[in-house]
Write a protein that holds these residues in place. Structure first.
Motif, PDB file in Angstrom:
ATOM      1  N   TYR A   1       0.834  -1.214   0.000  1.00 45.43           N
ATOM      2  CA  TYR A   1       0.000   0.000   0.000  1.00 45.43           C
ATOM      3  C   TYR A   1       0.863   1.257   0.000  1.00 45.43           C
ATOM      4  O   TYR A   1       0.624   2.203  -0.764  1.00 45.43           O
ATOM      5  N   GLU A   2       1.875   1.273   0.853  1.00 46.19           N
ATOM      6  CA  GLU A   2       2.718   2.457   0.946  1.00 46.19           C
ATOM      7  C   GLU A   2       3.466   2.704  -0.363  1.00 46.19           C
ATOM      8  O   GLU A   2       3.627   3.856  -0.792  1.00 46.19           O
ATOM      9  N   ALA A   3       3.942   1.635  -1.001  1.00 53.83           N
ATOM     10  CA  ALA A   3       4.637   1.793  -2.280  1.00 53.83           C
ATOM     11  C   ALA A   3       3.707   2.370  -3.349  1.00 53.83           C
ATOM     12  O   ALA A   3       4.081   3.275  -4.097  1.00 53.83           O
ATOM     13  N   LEU A   4       2.481   1.845  -3.399  1.00 57.90           N
ATOM     14  CA  LEU A   4       1.526   2.329  -4.388  1.00 57.90           C
ATOM     15  C   LEU A   4       1.083   3.758  -4.084  1.00 57.90           C
ATOM     16  O   LEU A   4       0.950   4.594  -4.983  1.00 57.90           O
ATOM     17  N   LYS A   5       0.879   4.037  -2.819  1.00 56.30           N
ATOM     18  CA  LYS A   5       0.474   5.388  -2.408  1.00 56.30           C
ATOM     19  C   LYS A   5       1.541   6.406  -2.772  1.00 56.30           C
ATOM     20  O   LYS A   5       1.232   7.543  -3.170  1.00 56.30           O
ATOM     21  N   SER A   6       2.803   6.025  -2.644  1.00 49.45           N
ATOM     22  CA  SER A   6       3.900   6.959  -2.880  1.00 49.45           C
ATOM     23  C   SER A   6       3.926   7.466  -4.315  1.00 49.45           C
ATOM     24  O   SER A   6       4.474   8.536  -4.587  1.00 49.45           O
ATOM     25  N   VAL A   7       3.368   6.706  -5.224  1.00 45.25           N
ATOM     26  CA  VAL A   7       3.334   7.123  -6.627  1.00 45.25           C
ATOM     27  C   VAL A   7       1.901   7.370  -7.100  1.00 45.25           C
ATOM     28  O   VAL A   7       1.620   7.405  -8.297  1.00 45.25           O
ATOM     29  N   ASN A   8       0.978   7.510  -6.136  1.00 43.70           N
ATOM     30  CA  ASN A   8      -0.405   7.880  -6.430  1.00 43.70           C
ATOM     31  C   ASN A   8      -1.127   6.906  -7.358  1.00 43.70           C
ATOM     32  O   ASN A   8      -1.947   7.298  -8.182  1.00 43.70           O
ATOM     33  N   ILE A   9      -0.813   5.629  -7.210  1.00 44.08           N
ATOM     34  CA  ILE A   9      -1.575   4.601  -7.922  1.00 44.08           C
ATOM     35  C   ILE A   9      -2.721   4.161  -7.017  1.00 44.08           C
ATOM     36  O   ILE A   9      -2.485   3.747  -5.877  1.00 44.08           O
ATOM     37  N   PRO A  10      -3.965   4.235  -7.474  1.00 46.40           N
ATOM     38  CA  PRO A  10      -5.091   3.776  -6.655  1.00 46.40           C
ATOM     39  C   PRO A  10      -4.906   2.322  -6.249  1.00 46.40           C
ATOM     40  O   PRO A  10      -4.704   1.446  -7.094  1.00 46.40           O
ATOM     41  N   ALA A  11      -4.966   2.060  -4.932  1.00 46.77           N
ATOM     42  CA  ALA A  11      -4.685   0.725  -4.397  1.00 46.77           C
ATOM     43  C   ALA A  11      -5.884   0.244  -3.591  1.00 46.77           C
ATOM     44  O   ALA A  11      -6.262   0.869  -2.598  1.00 46.77           O
ATOM     45  N   VAL A  12      -6.474  -0.878  -4.003  1.00 45.22           N
ATOM     46  CA  VAL A  12      -7.649  -1.449  -3.354  1.00 45.22           C
ATOM     47  C   VAL A  12      -7.220  -2.731  -2.645  1.00 45.22           C
ATOM     48  O   VAL A  12      -6.792  -3.689  -3.288  1.00 45.22           O
ATOM     49  N   GLY A  13      -7.335  -2.748  -1.317  1.00 41.38           N
ATOM     50  CA  GLY A  13      -6.878  -3.886  -0.526  1.00 41.38           C
ATOM     51  C   GLY A  13      -7.968  -4.925  -0.310  1.00 41.38           C
ATOM     52  O   GLY A  13      -9.107  -4.581   0.001  1.00 41.38           O
ATOM     53  N   VAL A  14      -7.616  -6.182  -0.476  1.00 39.53           N
ATOM     54  CA  VAL A  14      -8.528  -7.295  -0.203  1.00 39.53           C
ATOM     55  C   VAL A  14      -7.800  -8.321   0.652  1.00 39.53           C
ATOM     56  O   VAL A  14      -6.575  -8.400   0.646  1.00 39.53           O
ATOM     57  N   PHE A  15      -8.561  -9.093   1.395  1.00 33.70           N
ATOM     58  CA  PHE A  15      -8.025 -10.224   2.131  1.00 33.70           C
ATOM     59  C   PHE A  15      -9.182 -11.130   2.485  1.00 33.70           C
ATOM     60  O   PHE A  15     -10.343 -10.780   2.313  1.00 33.70           O
ATOM     61  N   GLY A  16      -8.860 -12.321   2.973  1.00 33.17           N
ATOM     62  CA  GLY A  16      -9.907 -13.214   3.412  1.00 33.17           C
ATOM     63  C   GLY A  16     -10.436 -12.764   4.759  1.00 33.17           C
ATOM     64  O   GLY A  16      -9.693 -12.326   5.624  1.00 33.17           O
ATOM     65  N   GLU A  17     -11.747 -12.850   4.925  1.00 35.81           N
ATOM     66  CA  GLU A  17     -12.326 -12.421   6.181  1.00 35.81           C
ATOM     67  C   GLU A  17     -12.213 -13.513   7.234  1.00 35.81           C
ATOM     68  O   GLU A  17     -11.863 -14.647   6.950  1.00 35.81           O
TER      69      GLU A  17
END
Length: 411
Positions: free
Chosen positions: A170-186
């Motif tokens: 997330y931090e890497a993507l945020k640093s270059v302003n790429i929209p990042a959508v996080g998913v995981f198993g609930e």
């Protein structure tokens, strides 16, 4: 391609970041009003889930600044993410997602980048024949948990869907302003519930869910059918099952409770010998001798095959004393559009395969026929008998690229 809608990268910033899975199992179909039940993706997912919003499905609204061009999605970490409507450059670093993406009916040609672990599954399964456009697409921008931002920027993605527990991504993507959508198993390990949630997020992002509502319905019907037979079994009638999540001469990792393997064992009427382990964990041969499982199942995240245990060919491990090995009951899980262990496009088929594997005296599914009918109905793809058998006989090559030690959460 929408060029640099969000990318405002300074050269110094770019160079600095170049490295670096019972009746209660039923869930509503995607798009229904009822919230999904919980399922766990990985050991660290529980912590991530606590930071997420109470809703298990992502919320979506039109962007206030430009409602015609963007939407705002709330991902599974509770973060609001603004993305272009109908993105035409999509990157998926969460390994199972390409199979679900294809199932939604979104344009496959818009998928521009995937994880190497997804690549190995595609190249060593029917997925490559079904979707040849996915063979050879970029995967050199990620290794294990780490994203190489410089390589990723060459793809110019409109959105990246990543493992939500990997904060470094997330931090890497945020640093270059790429929209990042996080998913995981609930929480809880319910594979069908997790599939429903992921489908809901993808439907909001890409504007289509295809046949996925029917897929969820199919899975729930299969779970109900299986549960009607296994729910009356006594503990003595349920086989002791060891689900090996990862295996090599260096490591033996068992799927415990609250994780996908535990979900499948419970749903199919088995006793999980590793249920005292939360999510998954490493074990030794002495523990396995004590458990003495009746059945062993190997995921397709490991190159180990049943013959490796039958032939006792793993250095430093003597499997000849284990009942499952002595009685010829070691099985490799199938690999279709993806690895059947985790939520994927073939999840409903896994319900039937697991039930028949654990209780052949109760279930007599013709899995070749089941696969052919399923792929025709939900993928509009005619599977040959040979291809269907290939799905059931997964190749060890499909495990390559999963980078187990680096990507410990759920694949």
């Amino acid at each position: 391609m929408k060029k640099n809608l969000y990318l405002t990268l300074a050269l110094a910033g770019m160079l600095a970041l170049t490295g670096c899975g019972n009746a209660s199992n039923e869930v509503p179909a995607a798009g229904s009003e009822s919230s999904s039940t919980a399922a766990s993706e990985a050991a660290s997912s529980d912590a991530a889930a606590e930071n997420a919003s109470d809703e298990t499905e992502a919320d979506v609204t039109d962007s206030a600044s430009d409602s015609t061009d963007t939407i705002t999605v709330t991902d599974m970490n509770g973060r609001e993410v603004t993305v272009p409507k109908n993105p035409d450059s999509v990157v998926l670093t969460a390994l199972p997602l390409p199979s679900i993406y294809a199932l939604t009916g979104a344009p496959v040609e818009n998928l521009k980048g995937i994880h190497p672990g997804s690549t190995s599954a595609i190249e060593n399964s029917i997925m490559g024949s079904m979707y040849p456009d996915l063979v050879g697409i970029a995967d050199n921008f990620v290794e294990g948990q780490d994203i190489n931002v410089e390589e990723l920027l060459k793809i110019d993605p409109d959105v990246v869907i990543y493992w939500g527990e990997y904060e470094n991504q997330y931090e890497a993507l945020k640093s270059v302003n790429i929209p990042a959508v996080g998913v995981f198993g609930e929480k809880g390990g319910n594979v069908v519930a997790t599939l429903k949630t992921w489908v809901g997020i993808m439907g909001q992002l890409f504007g289509t869910t295809g046949n996925t509502d029917k897929v969820i319905d199919y899975a729930n019907e299969a779970l109900k059918e299986v549960n009607e037979k296994v729910s009356t079994l006594s503990d003595e009638e349920k086989p002791k099952v060891l689900y090996l999540y990862n295996h090599s001469k260096e490591q033996i990792s068992a799927s415990g409770s609250g994780f996908y393997g535990g979900f499948w064992i419970d749903a199919a009427g088995g006793n999980n010998v590793a249920k005292e382990i939360e999510n998954f964990g490493d074990v030794n041969m002495e523990q396995i001798y004590e458990w003495d499982p009746d059945i062993i199942i190997l995921t397709t995240f490991t190159e180990t095959m049943p013959d490796d245990l039958y032939n006792n060919s793993i250095d430093g491990q003597d499997w000849s004393q284990v009942s499952a090995v002595k009685n010829g009951k070691v099985y490799k899980e199938p690999l279709g559009v993806y690895r059947w262990y985790v939520p994927c496009g073939d999840t409903p088929l896994m319900v039937k395969w697991m039930a028949q594997t654990l209780h052949p005296e109760l279930f007599d599914y013709d899995m070749i026929d089941e696969i052919k009918k399923y792929y025709k109905e939900f993928y509009d793809y005619d599977v040959t008998d040979e291809q269907a058998q290939g799905i059931l006989d997964a190749s060890p090559e499909a495990a390559k690229g999963t980078s187990w030690n680096a990507t410990r959460s759920g694949k």
